[in-house]
Structure formats: C-alpha cells, structure tokens
Motif scaffolding. Structure first.
Motif, PDB file in Angstrom:
ATOM      1  N   LEU A  91       0.864  -1.172   0.000  1.00  0.00           N
ATOM      2  CA  LEU A  91       0.000   0.000   0.000  1.00  0.00           C
ATOM      3  C   LEU A  91       0.903   1.225   0.000  1.00  0.00           C
ATOM      4  CD1 LEU A  91      -2.716  -1.033   2.596  1.00  0.00           C
ATOM      5  CD2 LEU A  91      -2.586  -1.537   0.156  1.00  0.00           C
ATOM      6  N   LEU A  92       0.623   2.151  -0.886  1.00  0.00           N
ATOM      7  CA  LEU A  92       1.462   3.329  -1.017  1.00  0.00           C
ATOM      8  C   LEU A  92       0.700   4.579  -0.595  1.00  0.00           C
ATOM      9  CD1 LEU A  92       2.980   2.492  -4.502  1.00  0.00           C
ATOM     10  CD2 LEU A  92       4.015   2.124  -2.252  1.00  0.00           C
ATOM     11  N   PRO A  93       1.377   5.500   0.118  1.00  0.00           N
ATOM     12  CA  PRO A  93       0.723   6.747   0.500  1.00  0.00           C
ATOM     13  C   PRO A  93       0.206   7.482  -0.738  1.00  0.00           C
ATOM     14  CG  PRO A  93       2.826   6.529   1.612  1.00  0.00           C
ATOM     15  CD  PRO A  93       2.757   5.427   0.596  1.00  0.00           C
ATOM     16  N   GLY A  94      -1.027   7.966  -0.643  1.00  0.00           N
ATOM     17  CA  GLY A  94      -1.615   8.752  -1.717  1.00  0.00           C
ATOM     18  C   GLY A  94      -2.276   7.953  -2.822  1.00  0.00           C
ATOM     19  N   ARG A  95      -2.099   6.654  -2.843  1.00  0.00           N
ATOM     20  CA  ARG A  95      -2.694   5.821  -3.896  1.00  0.00           C
ATOM     21  C   ARG A  95      -4.007   5.206  -3.390  1.00  0.00           C
ATOM     22  NH1 ARG A  95       0.851   1.716  -7.125  1.00  0.00           N
ATOM     23  NH2 ARG A  95       1.234   3.592  -8.317  1.00  0.00           N
ATOM     24  N   MET A  96      -5.101   5.551  -4.056  1.00  0.00           N
ATOM     25  CA  MET A  96      -6.425   5.095  -3.642  1.00  0.00           C
ATOM     26  C   MET A  96      -6.532   3.582  -3.748  1.00  0.00           C
ATOM     27  SD  MET A  96     -10.186   6.425  -4.780  1.00  0.00           S
ATOM     28  CE  MET A  96      -9.531   8.065  -4.829  1.00  0.00           C
ATOM     29  N   ARG A 105     -13.995   4.524  -0.449  1.00  0.00           N
ATOM     30  CA  ARG A 105     -12.676   4.676  -1.055  1.00  0.00           C
ATOM     31  C   ARG A 105     -11.702   5.023   0.060  1.00  0.00           C
ATOM     32  NH1 ARG A 105     -12.957   9.214  -5.030  1.00  0.00           N
ATOM     33  NH2 ARG A 105     -14.159  10.098  -3.337  1.00  0.00           N
ATOM     34  N   ILE A 106     -10.496   4.509  -0.046  1.00  0.00           N
ATOM     35  CA  ILE A 106      -9.496   4.681   1.004  1.00  0.00           C
ATOM     36  C   ILE A 106      -8.204   5.183   0.380  1.00  0.00           C
ATOM     37  CG2 ILE A 106      -8.118   3.473   2.742  1.00  0.00           C
ATOM     38  CD1 ILE A 106     -10.449   1.412   2.854  1.00  0.00           C
ATOM     39  N   ILE A 107      -7.597   6.154   1.049  1.00  0.00           N
ATOM     40  CA  ILE A 107      -6.278   6.638   0.628  1.00  0.00           C
ATOM     41  C   ILE A 107      -5.348   6.548   1.838  1.00  0.00           C
ATOM     42  CG2 ILE A 107      -4.923   8.609  -0.171  1.00  0.00           C
ATOM     43  CD1 ILE A 107      -7.350   9.516  -1.779  1.00  0.00           C
ATOM     44  N   SER A 139      -7.299   6.757   5.409  1.00  0.00           N
ATOM     45  CA  SER A 139      -8.299   7.826   5.387  1.00  0.00           C
ATOM     46  C   SER A 139      -9.364   7.468   4.355  1.00  0.00           C
ATOM     47  CB  SER A 139      -7.643   9.166   5.046  1.00  0.00           C
ATOM     48  OG  SER A 139      -6.719   9.508   6.060  1.00  0.00           O
ATOM     49  N   TYR A 140     -10.615   7.620   4.730  1.00  0.00           N
ATOM     50  CA  TYR A 140     -11.716   7.193   3.869  1.00  0.00           C
ATOM     51  C   TYR A 140     -12.687   8.333   3.613  1.00  0.00           C
ATOM     52  CZ  TYR A 140     -13.700   6.531   8.542  1.00  0.00           C
ATOM     53  OH  TYR A 140     -14.103   6.718   9.853  1.00  0.00           O
ATOM     54  N   ASP A 141     -13.416   8.200   2.512  1.00  0.00           N
ATOM     55  CA  ASP A 141     -14.363   9.245   2.124  1.00  0.00           C
ATOM     56  C   ASP A 141     -15.682   9.104   2.888  1.00  0.00           C
ATOM     57  OD1 ASP A 141     -15.357   6.980   0.798  1.00  0.00           O
ATOM     58  OD2 ASP A 141     -15.556   7.977  -1.129  1.00  0.00           O
ATOM     59  N   ASP A 142     -16.457  10.199   2.913  1.00  0.00           N
ATOM     60  CA  ASP A 142     -17.773  10.159   3.546  1.00  0.00           C
ATOM     61  C   ASP A 142     -18.814   9.721   2.514  1.00  0.00           C
ATOM     62  OD1 ASP A 142     -18.328  12.436   1.980  1.00  0.00           O
ATOM     63  OD2 ASP A 142     -18.247  13.817   3.669  1.00  0.00           O
TER      64      ASP A 142
END
Length: 167
Positions: A91-96, A105-107, A139-142
């Motif tokens: 898993l890479l920072p900034g890659r969804m 969706r998670i970043i 971090s995930y979207d609402d």
C-alpha cells in the motif's frame, strides 16, 4: 508497576505473540466502550476509536491505522488488507485503494507521529517512540465522496488528520 498490572501485561504480550505467529498480524482496537486493563475506565478515553495492526512491520510493510469505525469493521478492513500485504501487495501513501470489506474509497497517508499512537506495535517490536514502526493511516471518504482534507467533509471528528492525534 504493581503485580496485577504486570500479570495483565504479560498475558497481553503472550496473546499478541500467539496471534502474530498464527496469522501474521494482530489488531489492536482502542476506544469505544472497550477497556480491559486494570484501572482503566472507558469514560476516560477521549477522541474517536481507532484500530491498528501489529505485525505488518515484520512483513516489511508499515502498520495500518484506521479511525472512527466499529471494531467489527476495523477487523474486516485490516484483515483484508493484511492478507493482501502478506500476498505481496504494497500500500502506497496517496494511492487510492478499494476493499471488499467496505464500500468506501481509502487513501493511505503516512503518519508523521506513529510513536505517539501505535504503542502496542512499538512494545511488540521493542522500539522506543522516537524510532517507531512506520504507520499508514487509512483515510476514507464520507457518503458524499469527500475525504477528510476536503471542504464540507461530514465527520471530521472521526478522522483526525495525520500528525494531529496522540493516544
């Protein structure tokens, strides 16, 4: 430290070691209405509940951290991603990323102060806070598709921004 607390810590350490040996990682859930340490009172916990992995660092990957979700959802999410990491995914920072366990969706974002949050992971790896294991915050979207850093994100209290939270 009194004998009761030391016995509890020894039992927790043994359980954690069994989980990591058996599955490759364990999940530490903090907050909500759970608290099992002697002298701990759930009402003393402030901030959103959070969960993090312990053991992914041993697979040459940052540990994972998620805020503001139930224990069941945290387990499903972190176990799915742990399995993907064990299978070779990074898993890479900034890659969804998307997961089967959840329709959000998670970043992943790099956590600049992991030593103040993932206390159990650092205890397991015997690392002081200033030389903490690395951590990615999921971090995930609402429901409207906005991420915590975007205007009008619906629940900022559930997902503190990386670097602004300490356990």
């Amino acid at each position: 430290m009194d004998a009761r607390m030391q016995a509890w810590i020894d039992q927790e350490d043994a359980h954690l070691t069994r989980m990591v040996r058996q599955y490759g990682w364990a999940i530490q859930y903090v907050g909500g209405e759970r608290c099992s340490a002697p002298g701990c009172c759930p009402s003393q916990n402030e901030g959103p509940p959070f969960a993090y992995t312990i053991g992914l660092f041993g697979l040459d990957h940052p540990e994972l951290l998620v805020f503001g979700v139930s224990e069941a959802l945290a387990g499903a999410l972190l176990n799915e991603l742990g399995g993907r990491i064990r299978a070779g995914e990074s898993l890479l920072p900034g890659r969804m990323i998307e997961v089967e366990a959840w329709d959000r969706r998670i970043i992943p974002e790099l956590v600049p102060n992991p030593g103040t949050i993932v206390l159990g992971a650092n205890r397991y790896y015997q690392r002081p806070p200033e030389v903490s294991v690395p951590v990615l915050q999921l971090s995930y979207d609402d429901e409207a598709g906005r991420f915590p850093w975007e205007p009008e994100y619906s629940q900022p209290e559930l997902q503190p921004r990386p670097g602004t939270f300490t356990a």
